[in-house]
Scaffold this motif. Sequence first.
Motif, PDB file in Angstrom:
ATOM      1  N   ALA A  21       6.057  39.564 -11.261  1.00 13.15           N
ATOM      2  CA  ALA A  21       6.869  38.335 -11.293  1.00 13.15           C
ATOM      3  C   ALA A  21       6.804  37.713 -12.687  1.00 13.15           C
ATOM      4  N   MET A  22       7.894  37.061 -13.081  1.00 16.81           N
ATOM      5  CA  MET A  22       7.944  36.382 -14.384  1.00 16.81           C
ATOM      6  C   MET A  22       7.261  35.026 -14.279  1.00 16.81           C
ATOM      7  N   LEU A  23       6.624  34.672 -15.346  1.00 19.18           N
ATOM      8  CA  LEU A  23       6.027  33.341 -15.402  1.00 19.18           C
ATOM      9  C   LEU A  23       7.135  32.330 -15.665  1.00 19.18           C
ATOM     10  N   PRO A  28      14.323  32.380 -19.504  1.00 23.53           N
ATOM     11  CA  PRO A  28      15.117  31.871 -20.624  1.00 23.53           C
ATOM     12  C   PRO A  28      15.891  30.622 -20.233  1.00 23.53           C
ATOM     13  N   PRO A  29      16.342  29.844 -21.222  1.00 23.26           N
ATOM     14  CA  PRO A  29      17.108  28.646 -20.902  1.00 23.26           C
ATOM     15  C   PRO A  29      18.436  29.007 -20.247  1.00 23.26           C
ATOM     16  N   GLY A  30      18.859  28.184 -19.327  1.00 22.65           N
ATOM     17  CA  GLY A  30      20.110  28.422 -18.609  1.00 22.65           C
ATOM     18  C   GLY A  30      19.925  29.324 -17.397  1.00 22.65           C
ATOM     19  N   VAL A  31      18.709  29.821 -17.161  1.00 26.37           N
ATOM     20  CA  VAL A  31      18.426  30.693 -16.013  1.00 26.37           C
ATOM     21  C   VAL A  31      17.436  29.965 -15.124  1.00 26.37           C
ATOM     22  N   GLN A  32      17.681  30.024 -13.812  1.00 30.13           N
ATOM     23  CA  GLN A  32      16.786  29.362 -12.863  1.00 30.13           C
ATOM     24  C   GLN A  32      16.480  30.297 -11.707  1.00 30.13           C
ATOM     25  N   MET A  33      15.378  30.016 -11.038  1.00 31.15           N
ATOM     26  CA  MET A  33      15.029  30.738  -9.821  1.00 31.15           C
ATOM     27  C   MET A  33      15.793  30.078  -8.683  1.00 31.15           C
ATOM     28  N   VAL A  34      16.603  30.896  -7.958  1.00 27.97           N
ATOM     29  CA  VAL A  34      17.405  30.364  -6.856  1.00 27.97           C
ATOM     30  C   VAL A  34      17.085  31.147  -5.588  1.00 27.97           C
ATOM     31  N   ILE A  40      16.437  35.486   0.004  1.00 27.51           N
ATOM     32  CA  ILE A  40      15.954  36.216  -1.160  1.00 27.51           C
ATOM     33  C   ILE A  40      15.932  35.265  -2.356  1.00 27.51           C
ATOM     34  N   ARG A  41      14.816  35.304  -3.094  1.00 28.95           N
ATOM     35  CA  ARG A  41      14.696  34.503  -4.312  1.00 28.95           C
ATOM     36  C   ARG A  41      14.978  35.388  -5.501  1.00 28.95           C
ATOM     37  N   THR A  42      15.845  34.923  -6.386  1.00 33.68           N
ATOM     38  CA  THR A  42      16.217  35.706  -7.549  1.00 33.68           C
ATOM     39  C   THR A  42      16.536  34.771  -8.712  1.00 33.68           C
ATOM     40  N   LEU A  43      16.645  35.330  -9.898  1.00 31.09           N
ATOM     41  CA  LEU A  43      17.025  34.569 -11.089  1.00 31.09           C
ATOM     42  C   LEU A  43      18.541  34.557 -11.177  1.00 31.09           C
ATOM     43  N   ALA A  44      19.090  33.463 -11.601  1.00 36.27           N
ATOM     44  CA  ALA A  44      20.537  33.356 -11.720  1.00 36.27           C
ATOM     45  C   ALA A  44      20.872  32.374 -12.837  1.00 36.27           C
ATOM     46  N   TYR A  45      22.027  32.644 -13.471  1.00 30.08           N
ATOM     47  CA  TYR A  45      22.531  31.685 -14.458  1.00 30.08           C
ATOM     48  C   TYR A  45      23.117  30.500 -13.702  1.00 30.08           C
ATOM     49  N   THR A  46      22.746  29.329 -14.141  1.00 32.11           N
ATOM     50  CA  THR A  46      23.271  28.129 -13.486  1.00 32.11           C
ATOM     51  C   THR A  46      24.120  27.364 -14.494  1.00 32.11           C
ATOM     52  N   PRO A  47      25.203  26.763 -14.008  1.00 34.31           N
ATOM     53  CA  PRO A  47      26.032  25.998 -14.952  1.00 34.31           C
ATOM     54  C   PRO A  47      25.247  24.770 -15.434  1.00 34.31           C
TER      55      PRO A  47
END
Length: 157
Positions: A21-23, A28-34, A40-47
Amino acid sequence: MHETAYEITTLTPQQPTTHTAMLPTEIPPGVQMVTLPGGIRTLAYTPQQAPPMPPVPVAQPIPAWAKTTALLTPTIGGGVAAAGIGISYAAPGLIAMSQALWAAVALIAAAAIGVPMLLRLGRSAADTEAGRGTTHITQTITATGMFGRSNGTINHH
């Protein structure tokens, strides 16, 4: 020519993952855990959310004292300027008047001291010419009772 067919599989929550798992600091900026609807929990770009709009200032009425002060300021400034110009034109005359006033004060002071001295000198000179010294006048007044009539005599010696 022969192409290789690849099988596409999706990862289900029951399957073990081999990656770590990533710390939170590595995201990176603009990416969040959703969390997706299936859990399912995953990383995604959020507006990116736009910053909130600053509140619109409401127009305040100008107080009456401020209006009055603003209207009187040029008048007062003009009056002070006119007074300064008048004083600059009147300065030579004021200087002459002040010198004349000081001369008048000196004359009055000299008269207050000198006139009695001249009168004494004149009187003593007249007395010595007449052969007389100083004159002594005595007065005697007698009265009887509280509301009685009084009598008096004046003697020149």
